[in-house]
Design an enzyme around this catalytic site. Structure first.
Site, PDB file in Angstrom:
ATOM      1  CB  SER A   6      -0.882   0.017   1.253  1.00 35.76           C
ATOM      2  OG  SER A   6      -1.525   1.267   1.411  1.00 35.76           O
TER       3      SER A   6
ATOM      4  CE1 TYR B 165      -4.111  -2.160   4.578  1.00 39.24           C
ATOM      5  CE2 TYR B 165      -3.252   0.067   4.268  1.00 39.24           C
ATOM      6  CZ  TYR B 165      -3.764  -1.114   3.743  1.00 39.24           C
ATOM      7  OH  TYR B 165      -3.912  -1.247   2.388  1.00 39.24           O
TER       8      TYR B 165
END
Length: 257
Positions: A147, A162
């Site tokens: 990401s 995350y």
């Protein structure tokens, strides 16, 4: 004339292949001729995905229910693919999750869960595929979906686990690329920005997020369906022989600023 992105005869595993970006990338590889193995936790969804891909692209498909936090299930899934196809050329590690809360309120369970799925899960699948298929074959293309939040922090949606897990995926990619290069296996990561999906559309279309896009993203918009496809095909291609260990943002320029 050479087609640099022909994947005919190749076998690709895509995890998290029940919806969203996983399905889009699976279709992109199928469009280039690859057989697709759809892996996720919900059998009815991956059965439907596998059927749609087979009917649309006329490639072999297979759907395997697998929880990537379970080592035995992962090893068994890889063995089943080899039993049917005899090879695994491409792995897209796409399965993931995301806990959103202020860092000071994140629980141990949330943090552990994120690591177990996004980071350790990615490693579990890569380890099994490399050991059983790619190292013996002296060939492989592994693509880990990280990401842009594996590269930077953010102020608008607290998600420390995350960020930590995806940052781990970025450096895990470098580590595996370094170790497995001698087997002619390339390992790369894609770092997507915000992309539209059925789950994100309402949020991304809100005035707050639209203003955020205009301020934070050089292209002044979020990613649309299909805009990851060419990157996945590029990194999966047998012709992409000298690119390994990279973290490639597909984020409209978000991480450039």
């Amino acid at each position: 004339m050479k087609n640099y992105f022909d994947l005919t005869g190749q076998v690709a595993i895509v995890t998290g292949c029940s919806s969203g970006l996983g399905v889009q990338m699976a279709k992109a590889l199928a469009n280039q001729g690859a057989a697709i193995v759809a892996i996720a936790r919900r059998q009815e969804l991956i059965d439907a995905v596998a059927k749609e891909i087979h009917d649309t692209y006329n490639v072999d498909t297979m759907a395997i229910k697998c929880d990537i936090t379970n080592t035995e299930m992962v090893n068994d899934a890889v063995a089943k693919v080899l039993e049917k196809f005899g090879r695994i050329d491409i792995l897209i590690n796409n399965a993931g999750t995301g806990a959103v809360a202020p860092a000071e309120d994140i629980t141990d369970d949330q943090f552990n869960g994120e690591m177990n799925v996004d980071l350790f899960g990615t490693f579990r699948v890569a380890r099994a595929v490399a050991k059983q298929a790619m190292i013996p074959a002296k060939y492989g293309r592994i693509i880990n979906i990280a990401s842009m939040y594996g590269l930077v922090g953010n102020k608008i949606a607290g998600s420390a686990p995350y960020h930590a897990a995806k940052g781990g995926v970025v450096n895990l990619t470098r580590a595996l690329a370094s170790e497995w290069g001698k087997y002619n296996i390339t390992v790369n990561s894609i770092c997507p920005g915000y992309f539209y999906s059925p789950l994100t559309k309402e949020t991304l279309d809100s005035e707050f997020f639209q203003q955020n896009a205009r301020t934070m993203i050089p292209l002044e918009r979020y990613g649309n369906e299909g805009e990851l496809d060419s990157t996945a095909i590029f990194l999966a291609s047998p012709a992409t022989t000298y690119v390994t260990g990279v973290a490639l943002p597909v984020d409209g320029g978000y991480t450039a600023m």
